[in-house]
Structures are given as structure tokens and as C-alpha cells.
Scaffold this active site. Structure first.
Site, PDB file in Angstrom:
ATOM      1  CG  HIS A 100       4.610  -2.505   5.005  1.00 36.46           C
ATOM      2  ND1 HIS A 100       4.679  -1.133   5.202  1.00 36.46           N
ATOM      3  CD2 HIS A 100       3.293  -2.811   5.000  1.00 36.46           C
ATOM      4  CE1 HIS A 100       3.456  -0.657   5.312  1.00 36.46           C
ATOM      5  NE2 HIS A 100       2.583  -1.645   5.175  1.00 36.46           N
ATOM      6  CG  ASN A 154      -1.823  -1.215   1.258  1.00 35.43           C
ATOM      7  OD1 ASN A 154      -2.302  -1.653   0.219  1.00 35.43           O
ATOM      8  ND2 ASN A 154      -2.047  -1.785   2.446  1.00 35.43           N
TER       9      ASN A 154
HETATM   10  P1  AMP Z   1      -0.364  -0.787   5.887  1.00 31.15           P
HETATM   11  O1  AMP Z   1      -1.743  -0.436   6.388  1.00 31.15           O
HETATM   12  O2  AMP Z   1      -0.310  -1.309   4.497  1.00 31.15           O
HETATM   13  O3  AMP Z   1       0.605   0.341   6.133  1.00 31.15           O
HETATM   14  O4  AMP Z   1       0.105  -2.027   6.766  1.00 31.15           O
HETATM   15  C1  AMP Z   1       0.604  -1.904   8.053  1.00 31.15           C
HETATM   16  C2  AMP Z   1       0.443  -3.247   8.700  1.00 31.15           C
HETATM   17  O5  AMP Z   1       1.279  -3.295   9.852  1.00 31.15           O
HETATM   18  C3  AMP Z   1      -0.980  -3.565   9.172  1.00 31.15           C
HETATM   19  O6  AMP Z   1      -1.447  -4.742   8.524  1.00 31.15           O
HETATM   20  C4  AMP Z   1      -0.822  -3.745  10.679  1.00 31.15           C
HETATM   21  O7  AMP Z   1      -1.651  -4.763  11.185  1.00 31.15           O
HETATM   22  C5  AMP Z   1       0.642  -4.083  10.815  1.00 31.15           C
HETATM   23  N1  AMP Z   1       1.250  -3.767  12.090  1.00 31.15           N
HETATM   24  C6  AMP Z   1       1.143  -2.613  12.789  1.00 31.15           C
HETATM   25  N2  AMP Z   1       1.886  -2.668  13.914  1.00 31.15           N
HETATM   26  C7  AMP Z   1       2.478  -3.893  13.911  1.00 31.15           C
HETATM   27  C8  AMP Z   1       3.369  -4.559  14.808  1.00 31.15           C
HETATM   28  N3  AMP Z   1       3.810  -3.988  15.945  1.00 31.15           N
HETATM   29  N4  AMP Z   1       3.753  -5.819  14.501  1.00 31.15           N
HETATM   30  C9  AMP Z   1       3.309  -6.413  13.382  1.00 31.15           C
HETATM   31  N5  AMP Z   1       2.500  -5.834  12.487  1.00 31.15           N
HETATM   32  C10 AMP Z   1       2.074  -4.595  12.751  1.00 31.15           C
END
Ligand code: AMP
Ligand code: ZN
Length: 112
Positions: free
Chosen positions: A98, A85
Site C-alpha cells: 500500500h 513502508n
Molecule cells: P502501515 O503501517 O504502513 O502498514 O500502514 C497501514 C495503514 O493502514 C495505517 O495507516 C492504518 O491506519 C491503516 N488501516 C488499518 N486498518 C484499516 C482499515 N480497516 N481501513 C483503513 N485503513 C486502515
């Protein structure tokens, strides 16, 4: 820089690691959107896919090579999806590049 995924990459914030080497980290998403949901990140901070250029694009190849190995190791024979995203319209909440890797159920297309 106050970046959540830089801190996870540095081990300052815990994560459930699936794979790690000197350049990338793969860990389970804390809020999984599918039975299998991991995030593949470069350890180097890159804001998003909009900041990929000729100087840093080799990390993307390495991430996709690793994703294919993870798929094989985890028996994701039914298929999977890799998505990144970008920005507000893309739904990016963490401003560190990511790639989501999702599997284990049939995924809708197009996404909402
Ligand atoms: P996005 O919305 O594409 O930026 O994805 C960010 C992702 O990071 C989401 O799917 C969250 O669930 C994940 N996320 C946020 N904090 C953490 C964390 N501490 N450990 C693992 N995943 C996380
Ligand atoms: Zn970062």
C-alpha cells in the site's frame, strides 16, 4: 489468506472509497496522519514493495498515475507525499502493498 487489505479490496470489510477500478482501490486511512490521507492498494495481493518484480511492476505505474489524478481532483496544490513502508524497520503493519498519500499540512523530513 487472512489479509485485511485483500478483504477490503474484495468488499468484505467496508472502506471509504476514493477511487476503484479493476486493478486498484484507493480508500481513506482509518487513522489519518494528515488532513488528507488515503491508501492506494493493488487488488492483487503483493506483500510489500520488496516483492515488486518485472511481472507485477506495472501496477506501481498505474497507482502513481492514479495518485496524480487524485491530487488534481482534490486540489492538493500545496503538494503531497507518497510513502510505502516495508518490513519491521520500515514500520509496515499491514502486509499487503500500500502507498500512503498524505497532504493538507507541512510534512516533516526526514521522517522519524
Ligand atoms: P502501515 O503501517 O504502513 O502498514 O500502514 C497501514 C495503514 O493502514 C495505517 O495507516 C492504518 O491506519 C491503516 N488501516 C488499518 N486498518 C484499516 C482499515 N480497516 N481501513 C483503513 N485503513 C486502515
Ligand atoms: Zn492482501
Amino acid at each position: 489468506m487472512d489479509c485485511l487489505f485483500c478483504k477490503i479490496a474484495a468488499g468484505e470489510i467496508p472502506s471509504t472509497k476514493v477511487y476503484e477500478d479493476d486493478r486498484i482501490l484507493v480508500f481513506k486511512d482509518i487513522d489519518p496522519k494528515a488532513p488528507f490521507h488515503v491508501l492506494l492498494i493493488p487488488k492483487e495481493h503483493i506483500d510489500s514493495a520488496a516483492k515488486i518484480d518485472e511481472n507485477n511492476s506495472s501496477i506501481v505505474a498505474h497507482i502513481f498515475e492514479t495518485a496524480a489524478k487524485i491530487a488534481a481532483e482534490n486540489g492538493l496544490d500545496g503538494g503531497f507525499r507518497i510513502v510505502t513502508n516495508v518490513g519491521e524497520d520500515g514500520g509496515q503493519t499491514v502486509k499487503h502493498l500500500h502507498f500512503h498519500m498524505l497532504a493538507g499540512r507541512s510534512l516533516a523530513w526526514p521522517p522519524g
